[in-house]
Design an enzyme around this catalytic site. Structure first.
Site, PDB file in Angstrom:
ATOM      1  N   CYS A 159       0.838  -1.204   0.000  1.00  0.00           N
ATOM      2  CA  CYS A 159       0.000   0.000   0.000  1.00  0.00           C
ATOM      3  C   CYS A 159       0.876   1.259   0.000  1.00  0.00           C
ATOM      4  CB  CYS A 159      -0.977  -0.042   1.176  1.00  0.00           C
ATOM      5  SG  CYS A 159      -2.310   1.155   1.042  1.00  0.00           S
ATOM      6  N   HIS A 192      -3.920  -4.865  -0.293  1.00  0.00           N
ATOM      7  CA  HIS A 192      -3.521  -5.439   0.994  1.00  0.00           C
ATOM      8  C   HIS A 192      -3.633  -6.958   0.921  1.00  0.00           C
ATOM      9  CE1 HIS A 192      -3.073  -1.841   3.503  1.00  0.00           C
ATOM     10  NE2 HIS A 192      -3.965  -1.306   2.684  1.00  0.00           N
ATOM     11  N   GLU A 222      -2.783  -9.067   3.002  1.00  0.00           N
ATOM     12  CA  GLU A 222      -3.149  -9.601   4.327  1.00  0.00           C
ATOM     13  C   GLU A 222      -4.642  -9.452   4.606  1.00  0.00           C
ATOM     14  OE1 GLU A 222      -1.827  -6.708   3.717  1.00  0.00           O
ATOM     15  OE2 GLU A 222      -2.381  -5.213   5.229  1.00  0.00           O
TER      16      GLU A 222
END
Lengths: 251, 193
Positions: free
Chosen positions: B77, B175, B177
């Site tokens: 990001c 992202h 994750e």
């Protein structure tokens, strides 16, 4: 293409899910982590955890729960309820929340929006607004919609966006709990007034209600609680339905 | 394997640590140059505003260290954006790893872009077994234009670079994750480079 988001909302009290939930396959449906996992596995795009009693009882949001949720699920989640300061937010984000939702505290202290946006970035600042009409005018309400204010809904969402909100979560108190659909006229007006994403909340009863919130209300995301918790609408079916209506969704 | 997540005070790094743990690895959070130099894999996260994040990097001296790393580095990001030359956000100089400038979306679209969008034109080992047009979670107001550094593309207002690579340096705008099982797969691919 960016998809429209479907967001189940879990109301939390003392670290447990409140409102009845009806998932027979969950050993402990009152456990927010179990429920969060179930939703993330069945296609929810995000989750919202609302510590419902926090504002009234001045309780701080449960950090351990946030941590457990962040350790378990792999989709973004927002935490709201009882957030009054930059420090409150720092703790939530540090424990793994992706965004925070502020409501009454933003109305009482609008500068909080600026402070949070500056410190953590707009992307994690959701300004939640509860409103209903008084004499035909949409007015902001506080403390879970119980206390009316003189503030015009549309003025407030514009101000919140200008102060750095990354997203508006609009709950129509008129529609909430009715299962008659979202407040699409007000949603559409908000969506035209501001250039940040708008989450529709309050009134979901059928799959068509979601389609209407996107098509008519121009919402970017739709949030609901009981239709999901009671299994009245399953997220995979809802997404197939929306796709058939030419609404972009993640399947 | 030693995995270090650079902890310079920007953003939600806990989530990345949790995701790595779900993949069966342990990552440590550190801004100690020695720890970072010794790592097999380095993750450079970032959420928030570019110029203040850059200030924090300069204060800790990490702005000098990061471009010299030779092991695989993954910017996520804002981390990816800071690895570029310059960002319009706060008009800040970046680390100059990727020779491209970060610019803002226009008001023709809602800003920030927030939510799930597809990645396509995938062209890196980072995306092994990832399908074209897989959905990833993105939240950003500024973007990196499409250049030959792009290893993935996303469309929002324009086709832009949602992932970059130069030598051992990788960057993803999304992202991983927070992007479900396929996001975790990308993270796993990075850890297995």
């Amino acid at each position: 293409m960016l998809t429209k988001r479907i967001i189940p909302c879990l109301d939390i009290k003392n670290g447990r899910t409140v409102k009845g939930v009806n998932f027979v396959d969950l050993i402990d449906a009152g456990n927010p982590v179990e429920l969060a996992k179930k939703y993330s596995e069945t296609g929810a795009d995000e989750l919202v955890f609302l510590d419902i009693s926090a504002t009234e009882e001045q309780r701080s949001t449960l950090l351990n729960l946030v941590r457990d949720v962040a350790a378990t699920i792999n989709i973004p989640f927002t935490v709201g309820g009882g957030i009054n300061s930059v420090d409150d937010v720092a703790l939530l984000l540090k424990n793994g929340a992706d965004k925070v939702s502020i409501n009454s505290s933003a109305v009482k202290n609008p500068d909080l929006i600026n402070q949070l946006a500056q410190k953590f970035g707009s992307q994690c600042v959701v300004v939640a607004v509860d409103a209903k009409r008084i004499d035909g005018i949409w007015k902001v309400h506080l403390v879970g919609g119980k206390v009316p204010t003189a503030i015009n809904l549309y003025d407030w969402v514009v101000e919140a966006a200008n102060r750095g909100a990354g997203e508006i979560l609009f709950t129509s108190m008129e529609n909430d709990g009715t299962k008659d659909g979202f407040a699409n006229d007000a949603l559409e007006t908000i969506s035209k007034l501001i250039n940040i994403p708008v989450i529709a909340s309050g009134g979901a009863g059928t799959m068509q209600d979601f389609a209407d919130a996107f098509h008519i209300g121009k919402a970017d995301a739709a949030l609901a609680a009981s239709v999901f918790h009671f299994g009245e609408i399953e997220i995979p079916e809802l997404k197939q339905f929306l796709k058939q209506q030419n609404i972009e969704v993640r399947i | 394997m030693k995995i270090v997540i650079i902890d310079y005070g920007a953003g939600n790094i806990q989530s990345i640590q949790f995701a790595i743990k779900r993949l069966g690895f342990d990552a440590i959070l550190s801004k100690d140059p020695n720890e970072i130099l010794q790592a097999d894999k380095v993750i450079f996260p970032g959420v928030g505003e570019a110029s203040s994040a850059m200030k924090m990097l300069i204060e800790s001296g990490l702005n000098e260290l990061i471009p010299t790393l030779t092991q695989p580095v993954l910017g996520i990001c804002l981390g990816m954006q800071l690895m570029c030359n310059y960002s319009e956000e706060g008009q800040t100089k970046g680390l100059g790893i990727f020779d491209v400038d970060v610019i803002k979306f226009s008001n023709a679209v809602k800003v920030p872009q927030m939510g799930w969008n597809t990645i396509f034109n995938l062209n890196s080992k980072l995306f092994e077994t990832i399908n074209e047009k897989e959905y990833m979670y993105l939240v950003h107001s500024f973007y990196v234009p499409n250049t030959n550094l792009a290893i993935a593309t996303t469309n929002y207002e324009v086709n832009y670079a949602s992932a970059l690579q130069r030598n051992n340096f990788y960057g993803v705008q999304f992202h991983p994750e927070k992007s479900g099982k396929w996001g975790e797969k990308i993270l796993n691919n990075f850890l297995n480079l």
